[in-house]
Design an enzyme around this catalytic site. Structure first.
Site: not given
Ligand SMILES: C[S@@+](CC[C@H](N)C(=O)[O-])C[C@H]1O[C@@H](n2cnc3c(N)ncnc32)[C@H](O)[C@@H]1O
Length: 260
Positions: A39, A61, A171
Site C-alpha cells: 500500500d 490508492k 480516514m
Molecule cells: C486504509 S486505512 C488502513 C488502516 C490500517 N490497516 C491499520 O490497521 O492501521 C488508512 C488509514 O489508517 C490510518 N493510519 C494508518 N497509518 C497511520 C499512521 N501512521 N498515523 C495516523 N494514521 C494512520 C489513517 O486514518 C489512514 O487514512
C-alpha cells in the site's frame, strides 16, 4: 511442461510505519518473498527488508485516485501465486483493519490459493502509544470502537456511538466539521477531549489536542491522520504533546488523504 505448484499469499501487517514495529514474521516473509505488493502508506524503510531481486509493486490508492483497482490487485495476487511465487501483500497497520482484505481473501479462496494472515500494529494502537494513554482506562472508558470516516458507496454513516467508548476514527478526511457535528448530534458533550494524530509512530508525528466543540476548526497535519475522541483522552498529558504543535504554513498545505 509441468504446471508449477501454486505459491502461497501472505497478507501481512506492516504496522504504522516505524520499521521497528514490524513483527519478526513480517520481516522473515518479506526476506523470502518473490513479490511484494504494498500500500501507499508502507514506507521505504519497511520495504528494505525485501530481497533485492524481489518484484516490489505499489498498489496503493490515495483520496480515491486508484493507480490500480481492487479487482486488479485481486487478480495480481492470484496470477503471481499461480506462477508458483511466494507473494507478500503488505498492508499498513493490521491487514484486517480497514484494508479491504475481505475482498482479497475471497478472490484467493475462489481461486483455490492458500493464504495466511500476519497481524500488524494498527494505527489506533500507535496513536494510543504516542499519547501514552490507555484507550480502555477503566476510569473513563469501557469499550473502544474503530470506525471509518470514509465510506464505501452505499454503506451507512458512522454508527451511533456507545456511551463510555473511546472512539478511534480512521480516514477522518481533512474537513472535520461533519464528524464533529455527527458526534455532537449523538449527544456527546462539547468538552469531550479529541486528538488528531498525523504520522503516528513516525519521526514526523504530530499531535493536536482539542475538544469536540473545536474539532471542526482543526486542520489535520500531513496524511495519514487518525482521530480519537473520548473521556479517556482527558488523561493525555502535556508531556505527550510537547514539541508536536504544527507550524501554520504546514497546516495550510494541501494534503492528500489516504482512503480505502
Ligand atoms: C486504509 S486505512 C488502513 C488502516 C490500517 N490497516 C491499520 O490497521 O492501521 C488508512 C488509514 O489508517 C490510518 N493510519 C494508518 N497509518 C497511520 C499512521 N501512521 N498515523 C495516523 N494514521 C494512520 C489513517 O486514518 C489512514 O487514512
Amino acid at each position: 511442461m509441468t504446471t508449477p505448484q501454486p505459491g502461497r499469499v501472505y497478507l501481512v501487517g506492516a504496522g504504522p510505519g516505524d520499521p521497528e514495529l514490524l513483527t519478526l514474521k513480517a520481516v522473515r516473509l518479506m526476506m523470502a518473498a518473490d513479490v511484494v505488493l504494498h500500500d501507499d502508506l508502507v514506507p521505504a524503510a519497511v520495504l528494505e527488508h525485501a530481497q533485492e531481486q524481489a518484484l516490489i509493486m505499489n498498489v496503493g490508492k490515495r483520496c480515491g485516485h486508484k493507480n490500480v483497482t481492487q479487482e486488479q490487485i485481486n487478480a495480481k495476487l492470484v496470477e503471481f501465486a499461480r506462477r508458483g511465487l511466494s507473494v507478500v501483500r503488505l498492508k499498513s497497520g493490521d491487514p484486517l483493519v480497514f484494508g479491504r482484505a475481505g475482498e482479497e481473501m475471497d478472490a484467493l479462496t475462489t481461486a483455490g490459493i492458500e493464504f495466511e494472515i500476519v497481524p500488524g500494529i494498527t494505527a489506533a494502537f500507535a496513536a494510543a502509544a504516542a499519547l501514552k494513554t490507555s484507550l480502555t482506562d477503566r476510569r473513563a472508558a469501557s469499550s473502544v470502537t474503530f470506525t471509518s470516516g470514509h465510506h464505501a458507496p452505499g454503506s451507512s454513516e458512522l454508527p451511533a456511538s456507545t456511551n463510555g467508548a473511546t472512539r478511534v476514527i480512521y480516514m477522518p478526511g481533512r474537513d472535520l466539521h461533519a464528524i464533529a457535528g455527527q458526534l455532537r448530534g449523538e449527544g456527546l458533550p462539547a468538552d469531550l477531549p479529541c486528538v488528531v494524530i498525523s504520522h503516528a509512530a513516525q519521526p514526523d508525528q504530530q499531535i493536536q489536542r482539542t475538544t469536540l466543540a473545536e474539532l471542526g476548526q482543526v486542520v489535520p497535519g500531513p496524511a495519514p491522520n487518525i482521530l480519537l475522541a473520548g473521556e479517556a483522552l482527558r488523561a493525555v498529558s502535556d508531556a505527550a504533546l510537547a514539541g508536536t504543535a504544527l507550524p501554520a504554513a504546514e497546516n495550510d498545505a494541501a494534503q492528500t488523504e489516504v482512503f480505502l
